[in-house]
Motif scaffolding. Sequence first.
Motif, PDB file in Angstrom:
ATOM      1  N   SER A 160     -26.308 -13.069  32.538  1.00 43.79           N
ATOM      2  CA  SER A 160     -27.296 -14.109  32.248  1.00 43.79           C
ATOM      3  C   SER A 160     -28.671 -13.700  32.754  1.00 43.79           C
ATOM      4  O   SER A 160     -29.688 -13.898  32.071  1.00 43.79           O
ATOM      5  CB  SER A 160     -26.861 -15.429  32.898  1.00 43.79           C
ATOM      6  N   GLN A 161     -28.720 -13.083  33.921  1.00 36.55           N
ATOM      7  CA  GLN A 161     -29.995 -12.629  34.469  1.00 36.55           C
ATOM      8  C   GLN A 161     -30.583 -11.473  33.667  1.00 36.55           C
ATOM      9  O   GLN A 161     -31.813 -11.344  33.563  1.00 36.55           O
ATOM     10  CB  GLN A 161     -29.808 -12.228  35.931  1.00 36.55           C
ATOM     11  N   ILE A 162     -29.720 -10.654  33.088  1.00 35.36           N
ATOM     12  CA  ILE A 162     -30.193  -9.585  32.191  1.00 35.36           C
ATOM     13  C   ILE A 162     -30.884 -10.195  30.979  1.00 35.36           C
ATOM     14  O   ILE A 162     -31.987  -9.789  30.582  1.00 35.36           O
ATOM     15  CB  ILE A 162     -29.026  -8.683  31.752  1.00 35.36           C
ATOM     16  N   PHE A 163     -30.262 -11.182  30.357  1.00 40.29           N
ATOM     17  CA  PHE A 163     -30.840 -11.809  29.170  1.00 40.29           C
ATOM     18  C   PHE A 163     -32.121 -12.564  29.481  1.00 40.29           C
ATOM     19  O   PHE A 163     -33.008 -12.660  28.631  1.00 40.29           O
ATOM     20  CB  PHE A 163     -29.817 -12.757  28.535  1.00 40.29           C
ATOM     21  N   LEU A 164     -32.221 -13.090  30.681  1.00 37.35           N
ATOM     22  CA  LEU A 164     -33.425 -13.820  31.070  1.00 37.35           C
ATOM     23  C   LEU A 164     -34.475 -12.899  31.673  1.00 37.35           C
ATOM     24  O   LEU A 164     -35.503 -13.367  32.173  1.00 37.35           O
ATOM     25  CB  LEU A 164     -33.055 -14.931  32.058  1.00 37.35           C
ATOM     26  N   LEU A 165     -34.204 -11.578  31.642  1.00 40.08           N
ATOM     27  CA  LEU A 165     -35.122 -10.554  32.155  1.00 40.08           C
ATOM     28  C   LEU A 165     -35.394 -10.730  33.644  1.00 40.08           C
ATOM     29  O   LEU A 165     -36.478 -10.390  34.141  1.00 40.08           O
ATOM     30  CB  LEU A 165     -36.433 -10.563  31.361  1.00 40.08           C
ATOM     31  N   GLN A 166     -34.414 -11.254  34.360  1.00 39.25           N
ATOM     32  CA  GLN A 166     -34.542 -11.453  35.796  1.00 39.25           C
ATOM     33  C   GLN A 166     -33.885 -10.330  36.597  1.00 39.25           C
ATOM     34  O   GLN A 166     -33.963 -10.323  37.826  1.00 39.25           O
ATOM     35  CB  GLN A 166     -33.906 -12.793  36.181  1.00 39.25           C
ATOM     36  N   LEU A 167     -33.232  -9.406  35.902  1.00 44.14           N
ATOM     37  CA  LEU A 167     -32.488  -8.341  36.551  1.00 44.14           C
ATOM     38  C   LEU A 167     -32.643  -7.069  35.734  1.00 44.14           C
ATOM     39  O   LEU A 167     -32.619  -7.116  34.501  1.00 44.14           O
ATOM     40  CB  LEU A 167     -31.003  -8.732  36.631  1.00 44.14           C
ATOM     41  N   LYS A 168     -32.820  -5.939  36.402  1.00 41.86           N
ATOM     42  CA  LYS A 168     -32.901  -4.666  35.708  1.00 41.86           C
ATOM     43  C   LYS A 168     -31.493  -4.098  35.507  1.00 41.86           C
ATOM     44  O   LYS A 168     -30.579  -4.397  36.287  1.00 41.86           O
ATOM     45  CB  LYS A 168     -33.755  -3.681  36.514  1.00 41.86           C
ATOM     46  N   PRO A 169     -31.293  -3.273  34.481  1.00 41.04           N
ATOM     47  CA  PRO A 169     -29.967  -2.710  34.230  1.00 41.04           C
ATOM     48  C   PRO A 169     -29.349  -2.025  35.439  1.00 41.04           C
ATOM     49  O   PRO A 169     -28.154  -2.178  35.704  1.00 41.04           O
ATOM     50  CB  PRO A 169     -30.225  -1.724  33.086  1.00 41.04           C
ATOM     51  N   GLU A 170     -30.152  -1.280  36.184  1.00 35.87           N
ATOM     52  CA  GLU A 170     -29.583  -0.570  37.335  1.00 35.87           C
ATOM     53  C   GLU A 170     -29.118  -1.538  38.424  1.00 35.87           C
ATOM     54  O   GLU A 170     -28.148  -1.266  39.153  1.00 35.87           O
ATOM     55  CB  GLU A 170     -30.585   0.428  37.914  1.00 35.87           C
ATOM     56  N   GLN A 171     -29.808  -2.692  38.549  1.00 38.96           N
ATOM     57  CA  GLN A 171     -29.365  -3.705  39.509  1.00 38.96           C
ATOM     58  C   GLN A 171     -28.058  -4.345  39.055  1.00 38.96           C
ATOM     59  O   GLN A 171     -27.165  -4.611  39.868  1.00 38.96           O
ATOM     60  CB  GLN A 171     -30.453  -4.779  39.663  1.00 38.96           C
ATOM     61  N   PHE A 172     -27.942  -4.598  37.763  1.00 39.40           N
ATOM     62  CA  PHE A 172     -26.698  -5.112  37.197  1.00 39.40           C
ATOM     63  C   PHE A 172     -25.543  -4.172  37.526  1.00 39.40           C
ATOM     64  O   PHE A 172     -24.473  -4.598  37.979  1.00 39.40           O
ATOM     65  CB  PHE A 172     -26.844  -5.267  35.678  1.00 39.40           C
ATOM     66  N   VAL A 173     -25.750  -2.888  37.286  1.00 36.36           N
ATOM     67  CA  VAL A 173     -24.706  -1.893  37.532  1.00 36.36           C
ATOM     68  C   VAL A 173     -24.285  -1.887  38.995  1.00 36.36           C
ATOM     69  O   VAL A 173     -23.085  -1.882  39.314  1.00 36.36           O
ATOM     70  CB  VAL A 173     -25.197  -0.503  37.091  1.00 36.36           C
ATOM     71  N   THR A 174     -25.250  -1.926  39.895  1.00 38.99           N
ATOM     72  CA  THR A 174     -24.941  -1.938  41.327  1.00 38.99           C
ATOM     73  C   THR A 174     -24.135  -3.181  41.700  1.00 38.99           C
ATOM     74  O   THR A 174     -23.128  -3.090  42.435  1.00 38.99           O
ATOM     75  CB  THR A 174     -26.236  -1.885  42.149  1.00 38.99           C
ATOM     76  N   ASN A 175     -24.568  -4.316  41.205  1.00 39.13           N
ATOM     77  CA  ASN A 175     -23.871  -5.563  41.523  1.00 39.13           C
ATOM     78  C   ASN A 175     -22.444  -5.579  41.000  1.00 39.13           C
ATOM     79  O   ASN A 175     -21.522  -6.044  41.688  1.00 39.13           O
ATOM     80  CB  ASN A 175     -24.649  -6.756  40.943  1.00 39.13           C
ATOM     81  N   MET A 176     -22.242  -5.065  39.786  1.00 36.29           N
ATOM     82  CA  MET A 176     -20.912  -5.101  39.203  1.00 36.29           C
ATOM     83  C   MET A 176     -19.991  -4.020  39.803  1.00 36.29           C
ATOM     84  O   MET A 176     -18.787  -4.235  39.921  1.00 36.29           O
ATOM     85  CB  MET A 176     -20.996  -4.936  37.688  1.00 36.29           C
ATOM     86  N   ASN A 177     -20.555  -2.894  40.192  1.00 36.56           N
ATOM     87  CA  ASN A 177     -19.723  -1.894  40.875  1.00 36.56           C
ATOM     88  C   ASN A 177     -19.129  -2.440  42.162  1.00 36.56           C
ATOM     89  O   ASN A 177     -18.038  -2.060  42.582  1.00 36.56           O
ATOM     90  CB  ASN A 177     -20.540  -0.638  41.183  1.00 36.56           C
ATOM     91  N   ALA A 178     -19.854  -3.373  42.782  1.00 36.80           N
ATOM     92  CA  ALA A 178     -19.369  -3.971  44.024  1.00 36.80           C
ATOM     93  C   ALA A 178     -18.150  -4.854  43.816  1.00 36.80           C
ATOM     94  O   ALA A 178     -17.449  -5.192  44.780  1.00 36.80           O
ATOM     95  CB  ALA A 178     -20.489  -4.774  44.679  1.00 36.80           C
TER      96      ALA A 178
END
Length: 435
Positions: free
Chosen positions: A415-433
């Motif tokens: 949701s934050q990706i679609f709202l441009l509140q998160l960069k792809p690399e931040q998404f990847v880091t968060n989901m790897n966790a």
Amino acid sequence: MYQLKISRRRMTGGMLAVGAAAALAACGNRPGASSSAGNGATAWVLTGGPEQTFRDSFERWNTAHSDRQIATEWFANDAYKEKIRTAVGAGNAPTLLYNWAGGTLADYVANNQVIDLTESTTAAQERIVPSLLDPGKVDGKVYALPNNNAQPVMLYYSKPAFEAIGAQPPTTWDELLALVPEFTAAGYIPFAESGSSQWPYLMWIEYLTDRIGGAEPFAKIVAGEQDAWSDPAITGALEKIQELVRAGGFGDSYGSVDADSGADIALIHTGKAAMILQGSWVYANFLTDAPEFMSNGNLGYTDFPSVADGTGDLSNIVGNPANYWSVASNGSQEVQQIAIDYLNEELYNEDYIQALVTGGTIPAALEADDAIAASEHAEYLAYGYDMVKNAANFTQSWDQALPPAAAQELLTNLSQIFLLQLKPEQFVTNMNATL
């Protein structure tokens, strides 16, 4: 038709005819009521969607097997999910355990709460589209069998909108992007999107990841491989999603649109939006909500476009393969055998297939062509059925395939990706966790 958000698509596709709904209302076995059975074989079943298919099937079985009855209890979606979690944990699960496969099924298997059906249900398996068996497997063994309709995600479009700008549906990602300024200039939102519901966002990352890198990147995520979310196909999909957002592909108010109330498809049939990426369940909703729009043949549908230099098989699809039956391990061998025999005898036999088609849904069965050809909605059902049968891979909705906690993190971060509140690399880091 996804796990953490409840909507009409979680009912696995609505009835397409008022007559079918009327027959359902008259069937007599109200939600929450149980039919009698003296030997302990039970099934808990969801109301809505292809409910009549289940009711007819259990009635046939109980009529033909007076000494081997299966008692049925009926629940709305939310009530069922709450009760089944408690029942399974307490060792009181029904004999036939209705589930969504994926992460939940893996938990059942890990805790020895369902039995291996690999050898005992070969007769039933032979009637099922092979790709739809995969979500019911854990470590190569079958623990769950599809029990209703396949629900692939398609790209739906308004034919009047395309006629207005003199264009054709996109077959490539570049063509899709090129349509955005054309539709915007003509006063259309290029893509209806329902960010308030969050789960529709998944369809974009699912298809884009598959078109870019095939089914393997997500398979590694499901397997829990370290840093699996770092696959370049995931990052590429996220970048393309934000590219589309920045281009105005979803308009300005997509974050407040609700899919559960049909507000997203309303943008299509009221002439405000040109396209929508959604599951096959919305076809029934279009028929119910916009009969005039549908009667004029205004709704088109097509495959998700290709992506330049992508390696994914273009026949691959995403969505909800089906819902599933497992056999609980807490019952006696006698009741387990009743459930197994029921699956082998009833699942996707001729009557079962006909009931699904009459309800306007795509059967998960191999031999459904004749029934579909005779249907009032033959063209649409045949299109979706061919998608399912010919798919090299049918990836299950990501929030169903993942454990619940990881699925919630996915919805939040996407949701934050679609709202441009998160960069792809931040998404990847968060989901790897979450792995």
